[in-house]
Design an enzyme around this catalytic site. Structure first.
Site, PDB file in Angstrom:
ATOM      1  N   TYR A   1      -1.224  57.962 -31.088  1.00  0.00           N
ATOM      2  CA  TYR A   1      -0.307  57.088 -31.830  1.00  0.00           C
ATOM      3  C   TYR A   1      -1.049  56.263 -32.881  1.00  0.00           C
ATOM      4  CZ  TYR A   1      -1.124  53.717 -27.869  1.00  0.00           C
ATOM      5  OH  TYR A   1      -1.659  52.905 -26.910  1.00  0.00           O
TER       6      TYR A   1
ATOM      7  N   LYS B   1      -5.792  50.978 -32.684  1.00  0.00           N
ATOM      8  CA  LYS B   1      -6.394  52.319 -32.609  1.00  0.00           C
ATOM      9  C   LYS B   1      -6.414  52.959 -34.001  1.00  0.00           C
ATOM     10  CE  LYS B   1      -6.504  52.791 -27.892  1.00  0.00           C
ATOM     11  NZ  LYS B   1      -7.736  52.872 -27.102  1.00  0.00           N
TER      12      LYS B   1
HETATM   13  C1  HXC Z   1       4.099  41.006 -22.901  1.00  0.00           C
HETATM   14  C2  HXC Z   1       1.973  40.329 -22.360  1.00  0.00           C
HETATM   15  C3  HXC Z   1       1.897  41.300 -21.316  1.00  0.00           C
HETATM   16  C4  HXC Z   1       3.046  42.144 -21.118  1.00  0.00           C
HETATM   17  C5  HXC Z   1       0.006  40.220 -21.385  1.00  0.00           C
HETATM   18  N1  HXC Z   1       0.770  39.693 -22.356  1.00  0.00           N
HETATM   19  N2  HXC Z   1       0.661  41.213 -20.733  1.00  0.00           N
HETATM   20  N3  HXC Z   1       3.059  40.182 -23.139  1.00  0.00           N
HETATM   21  N4  HXC Z   1       4.123  41.965 -21.929  1.00  0.00           N
HETATM   22  N5  HXC Z   1       3.066  43.078 -20.159  1.00  0.00           N
HETATM   23  C6  HXC Z   1       0.430  38.580 -23.231  1.00  0.00           C
HETATM   24  C7  HXC Z   1       0.275  37.311 -22.419  1.00  0.00           C
HETATM   25  O1  HXC Z   1       1.528  36.728 -22.128  1.00  0.00           O
HETATM   26  C8  HXC Z   1      -0.568  36.437 -23.344  1.00  0.00           C
HETATM   27  O2  HXC Z   1       0.213  35.905 -24.381  1.00  0.00           O
HETATM   28  C9  HXC Z   1      -1.472  37.474 -24.006  1.00  0.00           C
HETATM   29  O3  HXC Z   1      -0.834  38.760 -23.851  1.00  0.00           O
HETATM   30  C10 HXC Z   1      -2.841  37.542 -23.345  1.00  0.00           C
HETATM   31  O4  HXC Z   1      -2.639  37.790 -21.974  1.00  0.00           O
HETATM   32  P1  HXC Z   1      -3.771  37.489 -20.882  1.00  0.00           P
HETATM   33  O5  HXC Z   1      -3.309  38.051 -19.595  1.00  0.00           O
HETATM   34  O6  HXC Z   1      -4.148  36.052 -20.949  1.00  0.00           O
HETATM   35  O7  HXC Z   1      -4.986  38.292 -21.513  1.00  0.00           O
HETATM   36  P2  HXC Z   1      -6.236  38.893 -20.840  1.00  0.00           P
HETATM   37  O8  HXC Z   1      -6.459  38.360 -19.458  1.00  0.00           O
HETATM   38  O9  HXC Z   1      -7.321  38.770 -21.812  1.00  0.00           O
HETATM   39  O10 HXC Z   1      -5.852  40.445 -20.668  1.00  0.00           O
HETATM   40  C11 HXC Z   1      -5.812  41.322 -21.727  1.00  0.00           C
HETATM   41  C12 HXC Z   1      -4.702  42.352 -21.521  1.00  0.00           C
HETATM   42  C13 HXC Z   1      -4.841  42.986 -20.159  1.00  0.00           C
HETATM   43  C14 HXC Z   1      -4.777  43.395 -22.630  1.00  0.00           C
HETATM   44  C15 HXC Z   1      -3.371  41.631 -21.610  1.00  0.00           C
HETATM   45  O11 HXC Z   1      -3.752  43.848 -19.882  1.00  0.00           O
HETATM   46  C16 HXC Z   1      -6.100  43.760 -20.005  1.00  0.00           C
HETATM   47  O12 HXC Z   1      -7.197  43.232 -20.069  1.00  0.00           O
HETATM   48  N6  HXC Z   1      -6.020  45.041 -19.771  1.00  0.00           N
HETATM   49  C17 HXC Z   1      -7.216  45.896 -19.617  1.00  0.00           C
HETATM   50  C18 HXC Z   1      -6.883  47.141 -18.934  1.00  0.00           C
HETATM   51  C19 HXC Z   1      -5.842  47.954 -19.654  1.00  0.00           C
HETATM   52  O13 HXC Z   1      -4.838  47.435 -20.169  1.00  0.00           O
HETATM   53  N7  HXC Z   1      -6.045  49.235 -19.659  1.00  0.00           N
HETATM   54  C20 HXC Z   1      -5.041  50.097 -20.174  1.00  0.00           C
HETATM   55  C21 HXC Z   1      -5.585  50.825 -21.272  1.00  0.00           C
HETATM   56  S1  HXC Z   1      -4.634  52.246 -21.452  1.00  0.00           S
HETATM   57  P3  HXC Z   1       0.843  34.381 -24.298  1.00  0.00           P
HETATM   58  O14 HXC Z   1       1.579  34.254 -25.592  1.00  0.00           O
HETATM   59  O15 HXC Z   1       1.729  34.340 -23.113  1.00  0.00           O
HETATM   60  O16 HXC Z   1      -0.348  33.456 -24.181  1.00  0.00           O
HETATM   61  C22 HXC Z   1      -4.611  52.626 -23.050  1.00  0.00           C
HETATM   62  C23 HXC Z   1      -4.141  54.031 -23.289  1.00  0.00           C
HETATM   63  C24 HXC Z   1      -3.308  54.182 -24.489  1.00  0.00           C
HETATM   64  O17 HXC Z   1      -4.940  51.858 -23.892  1.00  0.00           O
HETATM   65  C25 HXC Z   1      -3.026  55.651 -24.830  1.00  0.00           C
HETATM   66  C26 HXC Z   1      -1.888  56.305 -24.132  1.00  0.00           C
HETATM   67  C27 HXC Z   1      -1.634  57.723 -24.552  1.00  0.00           C
END
Ligand code: HXC
Length: 277
Positions: free
Chosen positions: A160, A175
């Site tokens: 994407y 990305k």
């Molecule tokens: C809406 C969200 C949310 C959700 C977080 N936020 N999750 N908003 N829906 N589900 C918002 C929060 O409310 C906050 O905003 C801001 O994002 C930061 O959130 P935190 O939890 O404080 O951030 P942090 O702890 O730094 O975490 C970062 C993250 C987290 C990206 C949100 O999910 C993470 O670290 N993930 C790592 C693992 C991961 O996601 N792996 C998947 C990769 S898969 P506010 O405004 O409330 O402060 C991938 C594949 C793609 O990428 C390709 C597919 C084909």
């Protein structure tokens, strides 16, 4: 009929010794695709340093290496959003090992959200990890690779990046930025021995992706239904493609993207008799 992943591909495709004497840094190496990439590189003789935010997760990769008989993998704790921390980890690797041959920018963050409901902090969190984090780590390895006149960088993106997808505006934009960065740096560094490429996995069965992108059985079935080959990509398949881009066999490949998605981005049939099935 889904195409099955072979249980034996992992070892059949490996070239023992392909990376002997070489050193790789893998961000987000504590789980999923990053862990598989680290294990494949180590099993082919290379020294790997996995970088991530959570020491316990990184330790799991060390344990997996020990279980599979791979040489020890080192860990380093840093958040890729912190440019100074990343540079410090990378300089330390170069100082201790005397070289850095490979960097895999795999760390990612993702969640599905309609763009109009995405907060500024949510946008920043994902763009900081994916786009800025990739640049920070790349910028940090550059002086070491440029001084050596060699190096291979692989960035993990998603298809994407070029076709976009609803609910992923932060991740798709980040990305897409990484794809543009890859091509730019490939052109900039081609005559100085550094190659920069991408892998673009399709939906891959990992803890992080499952939780972020297909958390319910209905979501999971819908995602699976979008893949012509009929199954999820495996982390090992992404690792194998990445190994190719890190090996000398791909020495004249730069600025390109290897897609490992069972045909997902090409789409399911919509015309003729099979339309809508
Ligand atoms: C809406 C969200 C949310 C959700 C977080 N936020 N999750 N908003 N829906 N589900 C918002 C929060 O409310 C906050 O905003 C801001 O994002 C930061 O959130 P935190 O939890 O404080 O951030 P942090 O702890 O730094 O975490 C970062 C993250 C987290 C990206 C949100 O999910 C993470 O670290 N993930 C790592 C693992 C991961 O996601 N792996 C998947 C990769 S898969 P506010 O405004 O409330 O402060 C991938 C594949 C793609 O990428 C390709 C597919 C084909």
């Amino acid at each position: 009929m889904p195409v099955s992943p072979s249980d034996t591909t992992q070892h059949r495709s490996e070239q023992p010794g392909a990376f002997t004497g070489r050193v790789a840094v893998v961000t987000g190496g504590g789980s999923g695709i990053g862990q598989a990439i680290a294990l494949h590189y180590a099993r082919q003789g290379g020294q790997v340093v996995v970088v991530g935010r959570t020491p316990d997760k990184l330790q799991r990769t060390v344990e997996r290496a020990a279980e599979s008989g791979a040489p020890a993998i080192e860990t380093a704790t840093a958040d890729v959003r912190d440019a100074e921390a990343v540079a410090s980890v990378i300089d330390d690797v170069a100082r201790r090992h005397g070289r850095i041959d490979a960097l895999v920018n795999n760390a990612a963050g993702n969640f599905v959200v309609p763009a109009e409901r995405l907060s500024v902090n949510g946008w920043r969190a994902v763009v900081d990890i994916v786009l800025n984090g990739t640049f920070y780590a790349t910028r940090a390895v550059a002086p070491h690779m440029l001084a050596a006149g060699s190096g291979s960088i692989v960035n993990v993106i998603a298809t994407y990046a070029w076709h976009g997808h609803p609910g992923t505006v932060h991740s798709a934009a980040a990305k897409g930025g990484v794809l543009a960065m890859t091509r730019t740096l490939a052109a900039e560094w081609a005559d100085r021995g550094i190659r920069v490429n991408c892998v673009a996995p399709g939906p891959t069965e990992t803890e992080g992706a499952s939780a972020a992108l297909w958390a319910t059985p209905a979501d999971r079935a819908r995602v699976l239904g979008s893949v012509p080959a009929g199954r999820f990509t495996t982390p090992d398949e992404v690792a194998e493609a990445t190994m190719f881009l890190l090996e000398d066999r791909s020495r004249y490949v730069t600025g390109d993207t290897l897609v490992i998605d069972g045909g997902q981005w090409l789409g399911r049939p919509v015309y003729g008799d099979k339309g809508g099935d």
